[in-house]
Design an enzyme around this catalytic site. Structure first.
Site, PDB file in Angstrom:
ATOM      1  N   GLU A 212       0.814  -1.224   0.000  1.00  0.00           N
ATOM      2  CA  GLU A 212       0.000   0.000   0.000  1.00  0.00           C
ATOM      3  C   GLU A 212       0.847   1.274   0.000  1.00  0.00           C
ATOM      4  OE1 GLU A 212      -0.871  -2.630   1.754  1.00  0.00           O
ATOM      5  OE2 GLU A 212      -2.934  -3.021   1.142  1.00  0.00           O
ATOM      6  N   HIS A 281      -9.695  -4.924  11.125  1.00  0.00           N
ATOM      7  CA  HIS A 281     -10.364  -4.828   9.824  1.00  0.00           C
ATOM      8  C   HIS A 281     -11.716  -4.134   9.923  1.00  0.00           C
ATOM      9  CE1 HIS A 281      -7.344  -7.837   8.905  1.00  0.00           C
ATOM     10  NE2 HIS A 281      -7.598  -7.708   7.622  1.00  0.00           N
TER      11      HIS A 281
END
Lengths: 478, 349
Positions: A212, A281
């Protein structure tokens, strides 16, 4: 004409220093790069180096002198060809730069303003007005595009609407490309990019490694070069690895370049809690991104808004954070069948009109808000529901218009309570709509805990319809 | 006039000798024509005099905040500039004044930006570390260590996407070479054969930490090995060696062979920033490089040895460069601060 040698500032905060030692005597020749003197600051001993050739004509501040203020003349340098007689006529050329810098004893410098270094105070003292910062520019009104009467509505999932938005913009503009983890061959971790690889090929639909930080920076670089990247985060939880590029590289570059460089880029993906995926998450980043000048932040709740706003985001010349929601991906709703359905960024929508209380939400928060409005209606309470749709710039005017009517406001979000978007809305109502309120603005939020895994605890950590109903009744004192 | 230079007190420095190190990695040396020697001299002098002046203006309080000077490293950017073509992009970190001048940006606009004036390249909003020029293909000017590496990789991605045949020269330091995002970028650049030259300006110290104290593999040219990215070590104090290495690397990228790494062995004479006491190296170490390997002195010596110039002519060149710099300084000093209304402009378009 002799040149004055001034006491230098050696750090952003230095105001004075000790002249520890002269390494050259009066009459010594000086060449560029020679160390002439040593200066002690509170941090270190530093050397003063000549940057002109000449002769040390006269020492004005003897060695061993403490607390010499920055910009005090400490010696006179004779230029090549000048002799000591030049010192006698009393004339000197304060260097052009020095002449423009007000003396360190300027009133502003003495006040020791905390926000500016002494050096900055000196340069700014003459030119900086004492007035406070000017007010930010007014918010321009935005119009919703007309959907012509009789337009066919097509029911589709938000997932399909997002895909269509990307596909349409990619057909329209060859500079638009999609990049991220599993966006191509896998067809999207959540199947949002389904079919894009087949239509546009591997040049424009690009699978990345799981990196990322760098693929976000790479996207910014491509945007600096004028391309229009759509960067998919598999979820926004992973974008924390890329936070530096999102904030420092994407959001700030236009300002830092004085408006020279645009960063037209979209970062999109699911945000917030899905189901049973626990703390790492399940975070809602709405307030994080909406804090940042330079970013636009969008969080739609319907398929039509998702399509119209994603198309607008891709065309926008600024970096846009597009917060989707995994649970909403599969929810179907009607989308106008138009060739080019583009919605304005920064415009909220009154989804349900009401008169007793205003409920503001966005993204999945809207599911709680609308169900609560239904429940409240059964109790003869008329709730007006506003879908914020864009978090930054925030359409505060639409909220105020509603509050003028209802005098009561409840905000709903899955994100944490402290410093959440609801906190911002409440503050704005205090500042801009205080006189219209008959009760404190009340927030329904996620609880201030990392998301638990156990089903019952997870449910408790999230907002609920019952909490929204209770909040609405509370602000109505019922 | 005066600027600050660091005083070395403790002797905890890395004692490896620059010349020995560079000699152990002999690379090609470009044969410069007389014109090229003069071009290199003027460009390097322009950077050095600019930086000296910036240091002086910092000392007077005309420049604030952080100010990282490039003095000593001039041959790196000038050699690479001589190797690049017009469409090629450049991007670097915060020690960026030299790169801007090498790209052809106006010294007046750069100096005005350092001084926070409205005539600066970023209207006074960016400062020393944040300046851009679309016209000159200079993409910053980035204050975060390592950040320019993926961004430069993205510029190269755009070159390939458009089939432009341009190459992105991505500069970063030995400190940035230890950043994770550098390796994430290497991976994608090689995977997608992106036309990017990674130029590691190894000036020996990441702020105060020497390469040997921070890097398990201190031969930074080998940092691409596990990604199959070739690399070489270059005497970054010799502008001819930089030019030769740059020519080869850029040709490699233009041929579609993907990224390549050049580790430039160089040295900064000044502290990391203006307020660096630099106790991490000895005065002798700095002086040795200055007297034995100075990039500008090397060119002057060659020009004199070949009788391509005279001391008189060199003095005239220096005076001409000083005039440009003095004019830039004067412009920056007399230019107005940004209008208060500029506070809110350029956040969004």
């Amino acid at each position: 004409m002799p040149i004055q040698l001034l006491m230098p500032a050696l750090s952003p905060t230095m105001e004075k220093g000790n002249l520890a030692k002269w390494l050259k005597k009066e009459g010594d020749p000086i060449r560029t790069g020679d160390v002439i003197a040593e200066i002690e600051t509170d941090k270190a001993t530093m050397e003063v180096e000549a940057i002109d050739d000449g002769t040390l004509g006269r020492i004005l501040v003897p060695e061993g002198t403490n607390d010499v203020a920055v910009n005090t003349p400490i010696a006179m340098i004779l230029a090549e060809g000048e002799d000591a007689a030049a010192l006698k006529d009393g004339k000197s050329a304060p260097s052009r730069a020095a002449a423009a810098a007000p003396a360190p004893s300027s009133p502003l410098a003495e006040k020791g303003r905390e926000e500016a270094s002494p050096a900055q105070q000196q340069t700014g003292a003459g030119a900086r007005p004492a007035s406070p910062a000017p007010p930010p520019p007014a918010r321009p009104p935005l119009a919703e595009p007309d959907v012509p009467q009789g337009t066919e509505m097509v029911t589709m999932t938000m997932r399909e609407a997002l895909r269509d938005a990307m596909a349409e913009e990619m057909r329209r503009d060859a500079d638009v490309f999609v990049i991220g983890e599993e966006v191509a061959e896998y067809q999207g971790a959540y199947k949002v990019t389904q079919g894009l690889l087949q239509e546009f090929g591997a040049r424009r639909v690009i699978d990345t490694p799981i990196t990322e930080h760098a693929f976000t920076g790479l996207g910014v670089g491509a945007a600096l070069a004028g391309l229009k990247p759509v960067v998919e985060f598999m979820t926004f939880n992973f974008a924390m690895q890329a936070m530096d590029h999102l904030i420092n590289s994407a959001a700030k570059t236009r300002y830092m370049s004085g408006g020279q460089v645009d960063v037209a880029i979209v970062f999109r993906g699911p945000n917030g809690a899905a189901a049973r995926v626990a703390a790492q998450h399940s975070q809602d980043y709405s307030s994080w991104y909406s804090h940042v000048p330079g970013l636009k932040v969008i969080a739609p709740s319907t398929a039509a808004d998702a399509k119209g706003l994603l198309k607008a985001a891709i065309r926008d010349p600024n970096p846009v954070i597009f917060l989707e929601n995994e649970i909403l991906y599969g929810v179907s709703s009607p989308v106008p069948k138009l060739d080019d359905y583009v919605l304005p960024i920064g415009r909220a929508r009154v989804v349900r009109a009401g008169s007793d209380v205003t409920i503001v939400a966005w993204s999945i928060g809207m599911t709680y808000a609308l169900k609560a409005a239904d429940d409240l209606a059964k109790q003869n309470i008329s709730a007006e529901v506003i879908d914020l749709r864009t978090l930054k710039p925030m359409d505060v005017d639409t909220i105020i218009e509603s509050v003028k009517k209802t005098a009561r406001l409840v905000t709903v979000e899955e994100g944490w309570r402290q410093s959440g978007v609801g906190a911002e809305i409440a503050a704005r109502m205090m500042e801009e709509a205080f006189d219209y309120l008959d009760a404190p603005v009340t927030r329904v939020t996620g609880k201030d805990v990392p998301m638990p895994y156990a089903a019952n605890l997870e449910k408790l950590a999230l907002p609920s319809v019952a909490e929204v109903v209770a909040a609405a009744k509370a602000v109505l004192y019922r | 006039m005066a600027v600050a230079r660091t005083k070395q007190v403790d002797q905890i420095a890395d004692e490896r000798h620059l010349a020995a190190e560079a000699a152990a990695h002999p690379g090609p040396i470009a044969e410069f024509t007389k014109e090229e020697e003069f071009q290199a001299l003027r460009q390097m002098l322009l950077i050095r005099r600019f930086e000296e002046k910036a240091g002086q203006m910092y000392g007077m309080g005309l420049i604030g905040g952080f100010c990282h000077l490039y003095i000593g490293q001039e041959a790196v950017v000038v050699g690479m500039k001589m190797a690049k073509q017009d469409g090629d992009q450049m991007i670097t970190g915060y020690r960026d004044h030299g790169h801007m001048l090498a790209c052809g940006m106006d010294p007046r606009g750069v100096m005005a930006e350092l001084a926070g004036r409205r005539g600066g390249y970023a209207k006074g909003k960016g400062g020393s570390m944040h300046m851009f020029s679309r016209e000159k293909n200079f993409f910053g000017g980035h204050g975060i260590v390592g950040a320019p590496v993926p961004i430069g990789t993205g510029l190269a991605f755009a070159d390939k996407y458009r089939g432009s045949n341009s190459v992105c020269l991505t500069f970063f330091g030995d400190g940035a070479a230890n950043q994770g995002q550098v390796y994430e970028s290497f991976n994608m650049a090689e995977l997608w054969k992106l036309p990017v030259v990674y130029i590691i300006e190894n000036n020996r110290y990441a702020m105060g930490t020497s390469v040997s104290r921070s890097s398990a593999q201190s031969d930074l040219s080998r940092r691409g090995t596990s990604f199959n990215i070739p690399g070489s070590r270059v005497d970054g104090m010799d502008v001819r060696a930089v030019k030769a290495a740059g020519d080869e690397a850029i040709a490699w990228c233009r041929a579609g062979k993907g990224p390549i790494i050049l580790e430039m062995l160089t040295y900064r004479y000044r502290g990391h920033s203006m307020s660096d006491p630099a106790k991490y190296r000895t005065k002798e170490e700095v002086d040795r490089v200055r007297t034995e390997h100075d990039p500008i002195e090397q060119v002057r010596a060659r020009l004199l040895a070949r009788k391509w110039t005279s001391e008189d002519e060199l003095k005239k060149i220096d005076a001409a460069v000083r005039a440009i710099i003095n004019e830039a300084s004067e412009f920056a000093t007399n230019d107005a601060e940004p209008d208060p209304a500029e506070l809110y402009t350029d956040v969004y378009r």
